[in-house]
Design an enzyme around this catalytic site. Structure first.
Site, PDB file in Angstrom:
ATOM      1  N   GLU A 168       0.786  -1.232   0.000  1.00  0.00           N
ATOM      2  CA  GLU A 168       0.000   0.000   0.000  1.00  0.00           C
ATOM      3  C   GLU A 168       0.825   1.294   0.000  1.00  0.00           C
ATOM      4  OE1 GLU A 168      -2.736  -0.289   3.275  1.00  0.00           O
ATOM      5  OE2 GLU A 168      -3.897  -1.815   2.231  1.00  0.00           O
ATOM      6  N   GLU A 354      -5.548  -8.691   1.049  1.00  0.00           N
ATOM      7  CA  GLU A 354      -6.202  -8.312   2.305  1.00  0.00           C
ATOM      8  C   GLU A 354      -7.656  -7.929   2.074  1.00  0.00           C
ATOM      9  OE1 GLU A 354      -4.535  -5.189   4.786  1.00  0.00           O
ATOM     10  OE2 GLU A 354      -2.500  -5.857   4.263  1.00  0.00           O
TER      11      GLU A 354
HETATM   12  O1  LIG Z   1      -6.698  -1.523   8.855  1.00  0.00           O
HETATM   13  C1  LIG Z   1      -6.668  -2.897   8.636  1.00  0.00           C
HETATM   14  C2  LIG Z   1      -5.479  -3.250   7.737  1.00  0.00           C
HETATM   15  C3  LIG Z   1      -4.121  -2.997   8.408  1.00  0.00           C
HETATM   16  O2  LIG Z   1      -4.044  -3.661   9.654  1.00  0.00           O
HETATM   17  C4  LIG Z   1      -3.027  -3.479   7.440  1.00  0.00           C
HETATM   18  O3  LIG Z   1      -1.727  -3.419   8.021  1.00  0.00           O
HETATM   19  C5  LIG Z   1      -3.019  -2.611   6.194  1.00  0.00           C
HETATM   20  O4  LIG Z   1      -2.359  -3.254   5.107  1.00  0.00           O
HETATM   21  C6  LIG Z   1      -4.411  -2.190   5.809  1.00  0.00           C
HETATM   22  N1  LIG Z   1      -4.753  -1.426   4.762  1.00  0.00           N
HETATM   23  C7  LIG Z   1      -6.069  -1.159   4.848  1.00  0.00           C
HETATM   24  C8  LIG Z   1      -6.809  -0.281   3.904  1.00  0.00           C
HETATM   25  C9  LIG Z   1      -6.170   1.138   3.902  1.00  0.00           C
HETATM   26  C10 LIG Z   1      -6.190   1.754   5.274  1.00  0.00           C
HETATM   27  C11 LIG Z   1      -5.207   1.416   6.196  1.00  0.00           C
HETATM   28  C12 LIG Z   1      -5.203   1.987   7.465  1.00  0.00           C
HETATM   29  C13 LIG Z   1      -6.167   2.928   7.803  1.00  0.00           C
HETATM   30  C14 LIG Z   1      -7.132   3.247   6.872  1.00  0.00           C
HETATM   31  C15 LIG Z   1      -7.152   2.656   5.613  1.00  0.00           C
HETATM   32  C16 LIG Z   1      -6.560  -1.795   5.945  1.00  0.00           C
HETATM   33  N2  LIG Z   1      -5.524  -2.443   6.506  1.00  0.00           N
END
Ligand SMILES: OC[C@@H]1[C@@H](O)[C@H](O)[C@@H](O)c2[nH]c(CCc3ccccc3)c[n+]21
Length: 448
Positions: A168, A354
């Site tokens: 990301e 994910e």
């Molecule tokens: O937030 C849940 C997961 C994280 O724990 C992962 O490390 C990360 O790859 C991930 N990306 C996303 C979507 C983008 C995002 C990340 C964090 C906060 C808001 C949006 C959600 N998540």
């Protein structure tokens, strides 16, 4: 066992996903250097309740037990990340053998259990020493990342078949350098857009380094993509949605698969940058051929024009039924983005690296953690993934986020994404109902 009504191809890669800083702990052990997330999480006010990744799930010490849990799940693959500051503590310069040894044992442990490793080289934990010399705002960091990639590949390339350079770039660049909600906590749009480029450049340089290192495995990158819809057919809302789509999706998909920034990027970002940081050859490097592409999907946006900034801004219309992280649940958005990537950008094999749902899980009187909402979430998203597959999208894998509850960045331990529950004071892992359900999906290779 009845034939599943939603059946996936033989060999479909059912996995589970984590990231180093979120699960490992042992942040000062065996030569590990400090990362920007060590600094950020120890900054007062940065993380909910002052939570840090100092201990997290203590995976650094409990990795054998955790690999046994993965084996019990029956996953075919496991997506984890390597902590750059464990391997090269200062980000550049001397390698820390003990850091590499940990991942060497982890990979062998996976292979012994018949689990295929999928390795993410960078999941946000930049060595602090590199941040001290500008971090992703400094073009040199891209070179240091490629050197780090070579070191890790040199040690593990003979046993790891799937390599993801970055997790990301949007989050590292924008959440970390524009919104400031993530490390390094910068709020500067010019720096954020510069960081976008240097992160993508780091990806391109790392792909070249892996290929030069004789990479026989598959090389890719993971981007978080959103489905973006205008809140109405009002031209102002349509234009706002297109700007958000530029900001969150096309600023990554276009360089990676078309070797160019989107045509509307220069105008959109003109107030803060003229893209002077782009040098000849950069975009060709960034668009280096890949073997697969990882998609993280969590959100579908409904977007309206922002009255405060109708030219450049947007307003995300709040979802009708917000989750604990204030987003909606739209499995159809997963199918939509998979279709879009396959139709508009690349024929490469795709992996859902994910998708997941945050909950405030707890055990009932019988001791079971009945996360039925999470089961319903994954059921819907697996069906959406299958819809895309039946439309011809070359989907080869699905990795729920996350294997276990862990440090959820600025939310600390305040929300839980795991299919295994982690009781942090005792570090006891307990399968939630979703873990048992997912094990059934894997066994059936589909859904009833
Ligand atoms: O937030 C849940 C997961 C994280 O724990 C992962 O490390 C990360 O790859 C991930 N990306 C996303 C979507 C983008 C995002 C990340 C964090 C906060 C808001 C949006 C959600 N998540």
């Amino acid at each position: 066992m009845p034939e599943p009504s939603v059946r996936f191809p033989d060999g479909f890669l059912w996995g589970a996903a984590t990231a180093a800083y979120q699960i490992e702990g042992a942040v000062a052990e065996d030569g590990r250097g400090s990362s920007i997330w060590d600094t950020f999480s120890h900054t007062p006010g940065a993380v909910l309740r002052g939570d840090t990744g100092d201990i997290a799930c203590d995976h650094y010490h409990r990795w054998r037990e955790d690999l046994d849990l993965l084996r019990d799940l029956g996953v075919g693959a496991y997506r984890f990340s390597v902590a750059w500051p464990r391997v090269i503590p200062a980000g550049t310069g001397p390698v820390n053998p003990a850091g590499l040894d940990f991942y060497d044992r982890l990979v062998d442990g996976l292979l012994e259990r018949g689990i295929t490793p999928m390795l993410t080289l960078y999941h946000w934990d930049l060595p602090q020493a590199l941040q001290d010399t500008g971090g992703w705002a400094n073009r040199d960091t891209a070179e240091h990342f490629a050197d780090y990639a070579s070191v890790v590949h040199g040690r593990l390339g003979d046993r790891v078949p799937y390599w993801l350079t970055l997790n990301e770039p949007y989050c590292s660049a924008v959440v970390g350098h524009l919104e400031g909600r993530h490390a390094p906590g910068v709020r500067d749009e010019r720096v954020a857009v510069t960081a976008v480029h240097h992160l993508l450049l780091a990806h391109g340089k790392a792909v070249a380094a892996l290929r030069a290192g004789g990479a026989t495995g598959q090389v890719g990158i993971t981007c978080n993509l959103t489905s973006v819809h205008p809140a109405s057919d009002d031209p102002a809302d349509v234009a706002a949605a297109r700007r958000l789509d530029l900001h969150e999706n096309r600023m990554y998909l276009d360089p990676l698969f078309r070797a160019a920034y989107p045509e509307d990027a220069a105008a959109h970002y003109a107030p803060v940058t003229d893209f002077g940081f782009v040098r000849d050859g950069d975009l060709q490097l960034i668009a280096a051929p890949l073997d697969f592409f990882g998609v993280n999907y969590y959100e579908r946006h409904h977007v309206a024009a922002d009255p405060a900034d109708p030219v450049r801004g947007w307003r995300r219309v709040p979802p009708e039924h917000p989750t604990v992280t204030d987003i909606g649940i739209h499995p159809e958005g997963l199918a939509e983005i998979l279709d879009r990537v396959a139709k508009e950008y690349t024929p490469l094999p795709l992996v859902v690296t994910e998708t997941g749902l945050a909950l405030h899980d707890y055990a009932g009187p019988d001791g079971e953690i009945a996360d039925d909402e999470r089961i319903a979430f994954f059921d819907g998203h697996i069906r959406a993934a299958h819809d895309a597959l039946t439309r011809g999208v070359p989907l080869i894998g699905f990795f729920p986020w996350s294997f276990m509850d862990n440090f959820e960045w600025a939310s600390g331990y305040g929300v839980r994404y795991g299919i295994y529950y982690v009781d942090y004071p005792t570090q006891r892992r307990t399968p939630k109902r979703s873990a048992r359900w997912y094990a059934g999906v894997i066994r059936a290779n589909g859904l009833e």
